[in-house]
Write a protein that holds these residues in place. Structure first.
Motif, PDB file in Angstrom:
ATOM      1  N   GLY A 235      -2.510 -13.546  -5.806  1.00 40.11           N
ATOM      2  CA  GLY A 235      -2.891 -12.381  -4.990  1.00 40.11           C
ATOM      3  C   GLY A 235      -3.865 -11.517  -5.770  1.00 40.11           C
ATOM      4  O   GLY A 235      -3.467 -10.583  -6.468  1.00 40.11           O
ATOM      5  N   ILE A 236      -5.142 -11.855  -5.658  1.00 39.46           N
ATOM      6  CA  ILE A 236      -6.118 -11.168  -6.507  1.00 39.46           C
ATOM      7  C   ILE A 236      -7.124 -10.335  -5.717  1.00 39.46           C
ATOM      8  O   ILE A 236      -7.958  -9.667  -6.319  1.00 39.46           O
ATOM      9  CB  ILE A 236      -6.876 -12.147  -7.434  1.00 39.46           C
ATOM     10  N   ALA A 237      -7.039 -10.348  -4.404  1.00 41.06           N
ATOM     11  CA  ALA A 237      -7.878  -9.432  -3.622  1.00 41.06           C
ATOM     12  C   ALA A 237      -7.006  -8.242  -3.244  1.00 41.06           C
ATOM     13  O   ALA A 237      -6.023  -8.381  -2.508  1.00 41.06           O
ATOM     14  CB  ALA A 237      -8.409 -10.139  -2.379  1.00 41.06           C
ATOM     15  N   ASP A 238      -7.332  -7.097  -3.779  1.00 39.23           N
ATOM     16  CA  ASP A 238      -6.460  -5.924  -3.679  1.00 39.23           C
ATOM     17  C   ASP A 238      -6.508  -5.327  -2.268  1.00 39.23           C
ATOM     18  O   ASP A 238      -7.555  -4.849  -1.826  1.00 39.23           O
ATOM     19  CB  ASP A 238      -6.913  -4.878  -4.711  1.00 39.23           C
ATOM     20  N   VAL A 239      -5.351  -5.344  -1.595  1.00 39.00           N
ATOM     21  CA  VAL A 239      -5.314  -4.818  -0.224  1.00 39.00           C
ATOM     22  C   VAL A 239      -5.170  -3.296  -0.191  1.00 39.00           C
ATOM     23  O   VAL A 239      -5.133  -2.707   0.883  1.00 39.00           O
ATOM     24  CB  VAL A 239      -4.166  -5.453   0.596  1.00 39.00           C
ATOM     25  N   ARG A 240      -5.075  -2.674  -1.344  1.00 32.98           N
ATOM     26  CA  ARG A 240      -4.934  -1.216  -1.344  1.00 32.98           C
ATOM     27  C   ARG A 240      -6.268  -0.498  -1.447  1.00 32.98           C
ATOM     28  O   ARG A 240      -6.318   0.724  -1.396  1.00 32.98           O
ATOM     29  CB  ARG A 240      -4.029  -0.771  -2.499  1.00 32.98           C
ATOM     30  N   THR A 241      -7.322  -1.246  -1.634  1.00 35.71           N
ATOM     31  CA  THR A 241      -8.621  -0.576  -1.733  1.00 35.71           C
ATOM     32  C   THR A 241      -9.667  -1.326  -0.926  1.00 35.71           C
ATOM     33  O   THR A 241      -9.636  -2.567  -0.840  1.00 35.71           O
ATOM     34  CB  THR A 241      -9.093  -0.453  -3.197  1.00 35.71           C
ATOM     35  N   THR A 242     -10.552  -0.551  -0.347  1.00 36.81           N
ATOM     36  CA  THR A 242     -11.659  -1.136   0.409  1.00 36.81           C
ATOM     37  C   THR A 242     -12.732  -1.688  -0.518  1.00 36.81           C
ATOM     38  O   THR A 242     -13.636  -2.397  -0.067  1.00 36.81           O
ATOM     39  CB  THR A 242     -12.284  -0.062   1.318  1.00 36.81           C
ATOM     40  N   GLU A 243     -12.649  -1.351  -1.780  1.00 35.29           N
ATOM     41  CA  GLU A 243     -13.651  -1.860  -2.726  1.00 35.29           C
ATOM     42  C   GLU A 243     -13.586  -3.383  -2.744  1.00 35.29           C
ATOM     43  O   GLU A 243     -12.509  -3.973  -2.867  1.00 35.29           O
ATOM     44  CB  GLU A 243     -13.365  -1.316  -4.130  1.00 35.29           C
ATOM     45  N   LEU A 244     -14.743  -4.005  -2.639  1.00 34.67           N
ATOM     46  CA  LEU A 244     -14.768  -5.467  -2.576  1.00 34.67           C
ATOM     47  C   LEU A 244     -14.899  -6.076  -3.960  1.00 34.67           C
ATOM     48  O   LEU A 244     -15.766  -5.686  -4.739  1.00 34.67           O
ATOM     49  CB  LEU A 244     -15.958  -5.931  -1.732  1.00 34.67           C
ATOM     50  N   GLU A 245     -14.047  -7.032  -4.221  1.00 33.88           N
ATOM     51  CA  GLU A 245     -14.209  -7.832  -5.417  1.00 33.88           C
ATOM     52  C   GLU A 245     -15.403  -8.770  -5.194  1.00 33.88           C
ATOM     53  O   GLU A 245     -15.833  -8.975  -4.048  1.00 33.88           O
ATOM     54  CB  GLU A 245     -12.942  -8.665  -5.663  1.00 33.88           C
TER      55      GLU A 245
ATOM     56  N   VAL B  95      -5.286 -15.583  -2.586  1.00 33.81           N
ATOM     57  CA  VAL B  95      -4.786 -14.866  -1.408  1.00 33.81           C
ATOM     58  C   VAL B  95      -4.948 -13.364  -1.629  1.00 33.81           C
ATOM     59  O   VAL B  95      -5.159 -12.912  -2.759  1.00 33.81           O
ATOM     60  CB  VAL B  95      -3.288 -15.199  -1.156  1.00 33.81           C
ATOM     61  N   PRO B  96      -4.836 -12.580  -0.561  1.00 33.91           N
ATOM     62  CA  PRO B  96      -4.798 -11.127  -0.747  1.00 33.91           C
ATOM     63  C   PRO B  96      -3.506 -10.726  -1.464  1.00 33.91           C
ATOM     64  O   PRO B  96      -2.537 -11.489  -1.478  1.00 33.91           O
ATOM     65  CB  PRO B  96      -4.817 -10.580   0.684  1.00 33.91           C
ATOM     66  N   SER B  97      -3.483  -9.519  -2.001  1.00 37.10           N
ATOM     67  CA  SER B  97      -2.292  -9.092  -2.746  1.00 37.10           C
ATOM     68  C   SER B  97      -1.142  -8.699  -1.825  1.00 37.10           C
ATOM     69  O   SER B  97      -0.075  -8.325  -2.295  1.00 37.10           O
ATOM     70  CB  SER B  97      -2.657  -7.916  -3.665  1.00 37.10           C
ATOM     71  N   GLY B  98      -1.354  -8.781  -0.532  1.00 37.40           N
ATOM     72  CA  GLY B  98      -0.308  -8.459   0.440  1.00 37.40           C
ATOM     73  C   GLY B  98      -0.888  -8.573   1.830  1.00 37.40           C
ATOM     74  O   GLY B  98      -1.960  -9.162   2.024  1.00 37.40           O
ATOM     75  N   GLY B  99      -0.192  -7.967   2.793  1.00 40.60           N
ATOM     76  CA  GLY B  99      -0.696  -7.977   4.163  1.00 40.60           C
ATOM     77  C   GLY B  99      -2.000  -7.197   4.245  1.00 40.60           C
ATOM     78  O   GLY B  99      -2.163  -6.148   3.636  1.00 40.60           O
ATOM     79  N   LEU B 100      -2.931  -7.736   5.013  1.00 41.19           N
ATOM     80  CA  LEU B 100      -4.266  -7.121   5.085  1.00 41.19           C
ATOM     81  C   LEU B 100      -4.312  -5.939   6.037  1.00 41.19           C
ATOM     82  O   LEU B 100      -5.351  -5.284   6.170  1.00 41.19           O
ATOM     83  CB  LEU B 100      -5.287  -8.177   5.508  1.00 41.19           C
ATOM     84  N   GLU B 101      -3.199  -5.662   6.711  1.00 47.96           N
ATOM     85  CA  GLU B 101      -3.228  -4.588   7.709  1.00 47.96           C
ATOM     86  C   GLU B 101      -3.407  -3.213   7.082  1.00 47.96           C
ATOM     87  O   GLU B 101      -3.688  -2.242   7.787  1.00 47.96           O
ATOM     88  CB  GLU B 101      -1.940  -4.623   8.536  1.00 47.96           C
ATOM     89  N   ALA B 102      -3.228  -3.123   5.778  1.00 50.48           N
ATOM     90  CA  ALA B 102      -3.436  -1.831   5.107  1.00 50.48           C
ATOM     91  C   ALA B 102      -4.911  -1.473   5.035  1.00 50.48           C
ATOM     92  O   ALA B 102      -5.264  -0.357   4.646  1.00 50.48           O
ATOM     93  CB  ALA B 102      -2.842  -1.875   3.706  1.00 50.48           C
ATOM     94  N   LEU B 103      -5.756  -2.423   5.396  1.00 48.05           N
ATOM     95  CA  LEU B 103      -7.205  -2.194   5.327  1.00 48.05           C
ATOM     96  C   LEU B 103      -7.803  -2.102   6.723  1.00 48.05           C
ATOM     97  O   LEU B 103      -7.279  -2.682   7.671  1.00 48.05           O
ATOM     98  CB  LEU B 103      -7.880  -3.360   4.599  1.00 48.05           C
ATOM     99  N   PRO B 104      -8.943  -1.424   6.849  1.00 50.95           N
ATOM    100  CA  PRO B 104      -9.681  -1.507   8.110  1.00 50.95           C
ATOM    101  C   PRO B 104     -10.114  -2.956   8.363  1.00 50.95           C
ATOM    102  O   PRO B 104     -10.273  -3.739   7.417  1.00 50.95           O
ATOM    103  CB  PRO B 104     -10.891  -0.597   7.881  1.00 50.95           C
TER     104      PRO B 104
END
Lengths: 334, 342
Positions: free
Chosen positions: B264-274, B298-307
């Motif tokens: 889980g390396i794409a951080d779902v808590r920030t809109t900043e893009l890796e 994979v994302p670090s969690g559910g993606l619903e936390a992001l727009p």
């Protein structure tokens, strides 16, 4: 216990004071104003006038109900924190994110160095205080929850971001105090979302409140209070405003009367429900709190803001709450 | 080793673009209370098709239905059990989303034919790519519940009752064609002492997984301290949130993995893009000692936390990073996850 601090600040409140958390119920007029503002149909002067009207109406309602500590009702604040971040440099609007059911908020993006440039809440707070002799509590987003409600793209760590936000919120707090505000509430609904960050949150709140000439309330809601207690007692606040009905009075069950050094605002109205509880039910809730807290420590209010209730529902619930507060005061010199 | 990029659990059901607000429009419409259940189901299906298409367009190998039908991560399952009613509102861990704590007032039992499998069967049928399903695990569900009455003396007792129901559901999901089933257990990081009990529960559940892969996800924290024990669980893979500390990353790097590992390396808590290059480099370093047949980004969690637009962008980054990691250039055929090892 912080009653002496209130006295030092010149704030006179009865024992077991009745208050609200912040927001007033959404009236049709306010909803129409919000829509018109979003469509750009109102200029700044017209919008300010509409909001002042709303504040005046809410102050009159609170006085007629017999509340002891009032609020401006937070007109112009939708759900979320976008109403505040729109006035801070460094933030840009974000996209829609779901918060529960079919409720969505725009999640702001912290894209640059955050900077407070001018007071955001002072004008309406001052207008409200000018309409009443009773103290008007000001409400602001807490730094930790502001961080949680935003997406941080600017700062290297959450800690650095949170401290930066706290410093700018402090400037708003200073402006409120300068305008005469003596009771300041920081809304921290995200407190507890990460138990390992309670210290981070506490440090940030301290930046906002250190040596501030105000009585500080920290409002926490929809958090697992049972797991946060007693760590919450270390927060740098005079008063912990806790949602209690929704959380089934998870706290304060355990603390002995002498062990809780803070005042506690006890939520006795479930604001998620349209059902009006009786004064007797609310009195029972107050008595639960009084079983573990001294009367001098306890404030009485709803679980959270009243925005999701209709005006009629809110008035019915607050009427019962004030009756419960008066009954609880009986024989206690209130 | 086969590399995949996948989505886990939720995906934004509403977006800012035209046509992405159908569910919001339904909720706000004057006739919403009279809306036929069938019509709501149709709209949800339309949204799920869009969500699947979006993830496929991003280049993911395994897709999620986005949990579009779910009110929240807990109620959707618990609400389908007898003697469970919605209770206190609570924030769901470190997300903007709130859920209703399930109040359990009597013996739990199935009220419907499935908890999620009927929906997943439809999703599998319409999805162009394999479907990964995320379920909350029995430890987390038992701890988030409010117990009333004499049926369950403790959260452990409720957990024991949940395990066979979830095992049955896993069997139904496998029969429905779920490619992977993720048991999400955020509570494990709050209560690591529950590890033996979770191990026992997963043994029962894993026995029913059929041809599906069963993965466990101790989410919302750094699982580094538990890594060795996670490796011993009776599952096919583990999902790690690598955005909340360095412990899990250090453990993977040094100990490798016998199990399939989803990073889980794409951080779902920030809109900043890796960037894809940055993620591929990180993943390559992490996977140096991993000998498992399958690894994923994979994302670090559910993606619903992001727009919605940012969720899509994160999926694209994951897919591009996978291509870099697997040495596949743009347009070259990749083997994909079907037939990949567990």
């Amino acid at each position: 216990m912080s009653r002496p601090k209130l006295q030092q600040l010149g704030v006179d409140v009865p024992i077991l004071p009745a208050t609200t958390v912040g927001s007033a119920p959404e009236t049709p007029e306010l909803a129409a104003t919000r829509t018109a503002a979003a469509r750009g149909e109102l200029d700044a002067g017209q919008l300010a006038a509409k909001r002042q009207e709303a504040v005046a109406g809410w102050i009159a309602t609170q006085e007629s109900l017999g509340l002891d500590i009032l609020t401006d009702g937070e007109p112009g604040r939708g759900d979320g924190v976008g109403w505040f971040t729109a006035h801070l440099k460094g933030f840009k609007p974000g996209g829609l994110v779901r918060t529960r059911g079919n409720r969505f908020v725009l999640r702001p993006v912290l894209a640059g160095e955050v900077r407070w440039t001018a007071p955001v809440t002072v004008a309406l707070w001052s207008h409200a205080q000018g309409l009443t002799q009773k103290p008007v509590k000001a409400t602001l987003p807490g730094p930790y929850s502001l961080l949680a409600a935003s997406c941080n793209e600017r700062y290297p760590t959450r800690q650095v971001a949170c401290r930066a936000l706290a410093r700018e919120i402090r400037r708003e707090a200073d402006a409120l105090v300068k305008a005469g505000c003596r009771i300041l509430q920081l809304d921290e609904p995200a407190l507890g979302s990460r138990a390992d960050e309670l210290e981070l949150a506490s440090d940030a709140i301290r930046i906002v409140t250190r040596d501030l000439a105000a009585y500080v309330v920290v409002h926490v809601c929809y958090a697992d209070l049972g797991t946060l207690w007693p760590a919450l007692l270390d927060l740098p606040a005079d008063n912990l405003d806790l949602e209690m009905v929704n959380g089934d009075f998870a706290v304060p069950r355990s603390p002995a009367k002498a062990a809780c050094p803070k005042d506690v605002s006890i939520g006795v109205i479930d604001v998620l429900s349209a059902k009006a509880d009786t004064p007797e039910t609310m009195l029972r809730r107050v008595k639960k709190a009084l079983a573990v807290l001294k009367p001098e420590q306890v404030w009485i209010d709803p679980d959270c803001g009243l925005r999701s209730r209709t005006p009629d529902e809110a008035v019915t619930q607050l009427t019962a709450m004030v009756a419960a507060a008066r009954e609880a005061r009986r024989g206690r010199g209130g | 080793m086969n590399f995949i990029a996948a989505s886990m659990g939720s995906y934004p059901r509403i977006g800012d673009a035209p046509g992405q607000q159908r569910l919001l429009e339904v909720a706000a419409s004057p006739g919403r209370l009279e809306l036929e259940a069938g019509r709501l189901d149709e709209i949800q299906q339309e949204v799920i098709r869009d969500v699947l298409a979006e993830q496929a367009k991003a280049g993911l190998d395994a897709l999620s239905d986005g949990q579009v039908r779910w009110a929240d991560p807990v109620s959707h399952l618990m609400g389908k059990l007898a003697n469970v009613t919605p209770g206190a509102l609570l924030r769901y861990f470190d997300t903007p989303l709130h859920f209703r704590r399930p109040v359990v007032s009597g013996p739990i039992a199935m009220r419907d034919s499935s908890l999620a499998a009927d929906e997943v069967k439809w999703t599998v049928a319409v999805s162009a790519r394999p479907v990964a399903v995320t379920l909350p695990g029995p430890l987390t569900l038992s701890r988030l519940a409010i117990l009333r009455g004499p049926s369950y003396a403790s959260p452990d007792a409720l957990m024991d009752a949940l395990v066979p129901l979830l095992a049955d559901e896993v069997a139904r999901l496998a029969a429905a064609g779920a490619w992977a089933i993720v048991i999400e257990e955020p509570w494990l990081l709050r209560e690591p002492d529950a590890f033996p009990r979770l191990n026992d529960a997963l043994e029962v559940i894993a026995a029913r997984r059929g041809a599906s892969r069963l993965w466990v996800f101790p989410s919302f924290g750094d699982a580094g301290a538990l890594y060795d024990r996670l490796q011993a669980l009776p599952v096919d893979g583990i999902v790690l949130d690598l955005t909340r500390g360095t412990g899990a990353a250090e453990a993977v790097t040094s100990a490798g993995s016998r199990l399939a590992i989803l990073l889980g390396i794409a951080d779902v808590r920030t809109t900043e893009l890796e960037t894809p290059g940055q993620l591929a480099k990180t993943a390559a370093a992490l996977l140096r000692n991993v000998r498992a047949p399958l690894a994923g980004l994979v994302p670090s969690g559910g993606l619903e936390a992001l727009p919605r637009d940012r969720a899509f962008a994160k999926c694209r980054v994951l897919a591009k990073a996978r291509d870099l990691l697997s040495g596949k250039g743009r347009g070259r055929k990749r083997p994909g996850p079907r037939g990949a090892g567990r």
